[in-house]
Design an enzyme around this catalytic site. Structure first.
Site, mmCIF file in Angstrom:
data_model
loop_
_atom_site.group_PDB
_atom_site.id
_atom_site.type_symbol
_atom_site.label_atom_id
_atom_site.label_comp_id
_atom_site.label_asym_id
_atom_site.label_seq_id
_atom_site.Cartn_x
_atom_site.Cartn_y
_atom_site.Cartn_z
ATOM 1 N N ASP A 1 0.872 -1.158 0.000
ATOM 2 C CA ASP A 1 0.000 0.000 0.000
ATOM 3 C C ASP A 1 0.920 1.222 0.000
ATOM 4 O O ASP A 1 2.103 1.125 0.336
ATOM 5 C CB ASP A 1 -0.938 -0.021 1.217
ATOM 6 C CG ASP A 1 -2.152 0.866 0.971
ATOM 7 O OD1 ASP A 1 -3.178 0.672 1.648
ATOM 8 O OD2 ASP A 1 -2.068 1.767 0.099
ATOM 9 N N TRP A 2 0.382 2.359 -0.327
ATOM 10 C CA TRP A 2 1.199 3.565 -0.547
ATOM 11 C C TRP A 2 1.699 4.107 0.800
ATOM 12 O O TRP A 2 0.941 4.702 1.542
ATOM 13 C CB TRP A 2 0.394 4.591 -1.323
ATOM 14 C CG TRP A 2 0.543 4.502 -2.812
ATOM 15 C CD1 TRP A 2 0.958 5.494 -3.656
ATOM 16 C CD2 TRP A 2 0.284 3.370 -3.652
ATOM 17 N NE1 TRP A 2 0.969 5.073 -4.955
ATOM 18 C CE2 TRP A 2 0.573 3.757 -4.983
ATOM 19 C CE3 TRP A 2 -0.137 2.062 -3.436
ATOM 20 C CZ2 TRP A 2 0.446 2.901 -6.075
ATOM 21 C CZ3 TRP A 2 -0.275 1.201 -4.523
ATOM 22 C CH2 TRP A 2 0.006 1.614 -5.807
#
Ligand code: GLC
Length: 731
Positions: free
Chosen positions: A271-272
């Site tokens: 995920d970012w």
């Protein structure tokens, strides 16, 4: 003179050119990795063998906000990724979160995934995936960052609207066709967020404590189905931690379960901002690091990409021998496989974008997902040919819902709002007026606009209230959970006063979550309209007018009070800022309500129709089975009403006696059948040992324990119409 010299020079050059040239140049043989007729695994090994260490490291991390590097020297393209689960997000700047302000990226917004789940129709999921996959393909994206299948544990979670409800079996059956539809276009799904991302509070670091049995029975099944039946080409690691390791580089989840036990051959994408350590990212299963140096969606370093944990720090550890290059090669193989499945697949289709067909698909999914929760005195449908005064009340009647909500936000080609849809369907014969009634604007005189709505309601033939949540902060939005179970902006008070002013009141809820309904007894008709995308208004109005017979059913429970939710009752949410313990274990949603004899406001699997259905008696083709066998259950279903309708027949399994505590019942089958008035069909279910099994922590395996079981068949989890008992014999 000058021309002569110039001409002489040109002639000389051309002669020189010819001297060095053999006959017409022979095309060089195509390298194996670019030969589409060679097996992919051979192509992977050939490409890998040609890559330098720097090139291999470069493809393991972002080069921009939404892309990772290719291998320019070898003609291997970059990998472009896009949110989200409900449509192809607008283009972002290379290295900023702001929009790139392109003018060719206004997409189709499909309904939020809770609405898709509410269709209980795998064919709708396939159509959804096909259409959104065509749009992602057309926009030249190799990875669609979705769908999300995190289980609905609490009604306050800000991202429930992006997921598929509280039951692992329903989510498993709906995610698989979505994946097939998308990947048919040569675009990878990236099923998220693996795993245990069930709240937004403290999401970037909270450590989830949950027992193995609950992990395997509730939180993993949809991901396992996505891998083993859906064949997803990518998985996104979650922000949170599990067993005190970040899920984006988690030995147990990514290496032991995902890659070893399940045989996942795709790519794990962080995920970012979910990556935190080079060695852990190297060894614990992460393949592509995205969005680091951000807190997920905001602050960042400009051009931080060399600083990424899997960038220069990773290269340095490889060069000094502290990390084995085999670890790198394993990542590169997976990333190359993703490329051969997408950007280097010469046979993939070309997609299409924001078409009429996609709008129609969006509308059909919404029409099948919208739920008729209550319909006293058959107030609905409203006759569109009736000259009547219709008053529309509520900010959500005119509020765009395709924007907002966080990373699933969209820039749409069009969005038909509820007010417009109602005008489309009723405007020819009805006199339609509007009053806001409530507003999310902070500096508004709530009493004044409420009073105006109530006064006008008394003069109308029918009132349609359109309210709910709105995907703003704390109202169904990423990175923020709801702070209350009630509707915001004093909607409850307004609804109660409208009900007193006019008994012919329809409440339409636009939301992705359950909400409290203190006014439920006073409102004759209630419709759950979801965030249903570009065609929301038309889909809603087609239901209100009766053009479409509603068939949606709830993918999660509506508790009466927040305290009726398991995690809230056990003080197991949101945790203590470091850990959150899932104390309720497997008893999530209806499993909890059944175990505590709690009557929900509206139960899992509930949804009404404008017709009625009669269920006959369930019968079994045999009364006993062994583990390797299966039993077939048959049950006649008849449309006993006056119009065509679709019924979702649900099969729950009840284990009469088990060595471990089990839910009273668990969903293990469903079928949506369309029946003409008076038509009868026999619906059949196959019951195998998997449907009878629980996960045994000690054995670390699924166990079907011999004994008596009952198959319960019904129209919802609490509307059981027929039961049949059978024996599972010991081997
Ligand atoms: C966000 C979300 C994830 C999304 C990603 C890229 O933080 O958690 O679902 O795909 O970042 O926007």
């Amino acid at each position: 003179m000058r021309q002569t010299l110039f001409a002489t020079a040109l002639l000389g050059l051309s002669l020189l050119g010819r001297i060095g040239t053999t006959d017409a140049a022979q095309p060089t043989a195509k390298p194996v990795y670019l030969d589409k007729n060679r097996p992919v695994e051979e192509r992977i090994e050939d490409a890998l063998s040609r890559m330098t260490l720097e090139e291999k490291v470069a493809i393991c991390h972002a080069q921009s906000k939404f892309s990772s590097a290719g291998v320019p020297r070898l003609g291997i393209p970059e990998i472009w990724m896009t949110d989200g689960p409900h449509g192809v997000r607008m283009e972002k700047m290379w290295d900023e979160w702001s929009d790139a302000k392109w003018t060719n990226d206004s997409c189709t917004a499909f309904p939020a995934l809770t609405c898709l789940a509410a269709t209980w129709n795998p064919a709708m999921a396939d159509a959804y995936g096909q259409a959104i996959g065509e749009e992602a393909r057309y926009r030249n994206k190799a990875v669609l960052l979705g769908p999300g299948v995190n289980i609905y544990r609490i009604p306050l979670n800000g991202r429930n609207f992006e997921y598929m409800g509280e039951d692992p079996y329903l989510a498993s059956k709906m995610v698989v066709p979505y994946i097939h539809g998308v990947q048919r276009n040569g675009v990878a799904t990236c099923v998220k967020h693996f795993a245990l991302n069930n709240q937004e509070i403290d999401r970037e670091y909270v450590n989830v404590i949950v027992d193995d049995r609950t992990l395997h029975e509730i939180y993993l099944p949809a991901f396992k189905a996505a891998v083993q039946e859906g064949g997803t080409w990518a998985i996104m690691g979650a922000y949170n931690r599990y067993k005190d390791q970040f899920c984006c580089h988690n030995q147990y989840l990514l290496n032991d379960i995902l890659k070893q036990e399940w045989g996942f051959d795709g790519v794990v994408i962080s995920d970012w901002g979910g990556t935190h350590d080079t060695h852990q990212a190297a060894y614990n299963g992460l393949d592509i690091e995205m969005g680091t140096w951000t807190d997920g969606l905001a602050w960042n370093w400009s051009n931080a990409y060399d600083k990424y944990f899997l960038a220069k720090p990773f290269l340095a550890e490889l060069q000094n021998g502290k990390i084995d290059e085999k670890v790198l090669d394993e990542k590169v193989r997976r990333i190359l496989r993703l490329s051969f499945r997408t950007t280097l697949n010469p046979d993939r289709p070309y997609g299409s974008f924001a078409t009429e067909e996609h709008a129609l698909t969006a509308r059909r999914i919404a029409q099948e997902g919208i739920i008729l929760l209550k319909n006293e005195d058959n107030l609905l449908p409203l006759d569109p040919k009736q000259p009547q005064k219709i008053l529309i009340v509520g900010e959500n009647a005119k509020q765009m819902m395709t924007c907002g909500g966080g990373s699933s936000e969209l820039k749409v080609k069009h969005e038909v709002l509820p007010m417009e849809g109602i005008e489309n369907y009723f405007g020819d014969h009805a006199q339609i007026t509007y009053v806001e009634g409530y507003s999310s604007h902070p500096a508004i005189n709530r009493h004044a606009i409420r009073q105006q709505a109530v006064d006008e309601a008394a003069q109308a033939d029918v009132v349609i209230f359109v309210g709910g949540l709105n995907k703003k902060d704390n109202q169904d939005c990423e990175a923020s959970d709801r702070r209350s179970y009630n509707l915001p902006y004093e909607q409850d008070q307004l609804i109660a006063e409208l009900a007193r002013a006019n008994r012919r009141l329809v409440v339409v809820l636009v939301s992705g979550n359950a909400v409290a309904m203190p006014w439920v007894a006073d409102v004759p008709a209630i419709v759950q309209a979801w965030y249903s995308g570009s065609e929301a208004g038309n889909a809603l109005a087609s239901i209100l007018s009766g053009e479409v017979n509603p068939s949606g059913k709830l993918p999660f429970s509506f508790p009466v009070r927040l305290e009726d939710n398991a995690a809230i009752a056990l003080d197991a949410y949101p945790g203590d800022r470091k850990n959150v313990e899932y104390k309720e274990g497997i008893f999530v949603g209806y499993r909890w309500h059944d175990s505590r004899q709690i009557e929900p406001l509206f139960c899992f699997g509930h949804g009404l129709s404008y017709t009625s259905f009669e269920y006959g008696s369930a019968s079994l083709d045999r009364q006993e089975m062994k583990t390797g066998d299966s039993i077939t259950l048959s049950i006649p279903i008849r449309n006993s009403g006056s119009r065509t309708g679709a019924e979702i027949v649900q099969l729950y399994i009840h284990d009469k006696k088990a060595s471990l505590p089990r839910p009273v019942k668990e969903l293990k089958g469903f079928r949506k059948v369309v029946l003409e008035p008076g038509e009868e069909q026999t619906v059949t279910f196959t019951i195998d040992a998997q449907a009878l099994s629980y996960y045994d922590d000690d054995k670390q395996a699924w166990v079907a324990e011999p004994g008596t079981f009952e198959a319960w068949v019904g129209a919802s989890s609490r509307d059981i119409r027929s039961q049949a008992a059978f024996e599972l014999l010991s081997e």
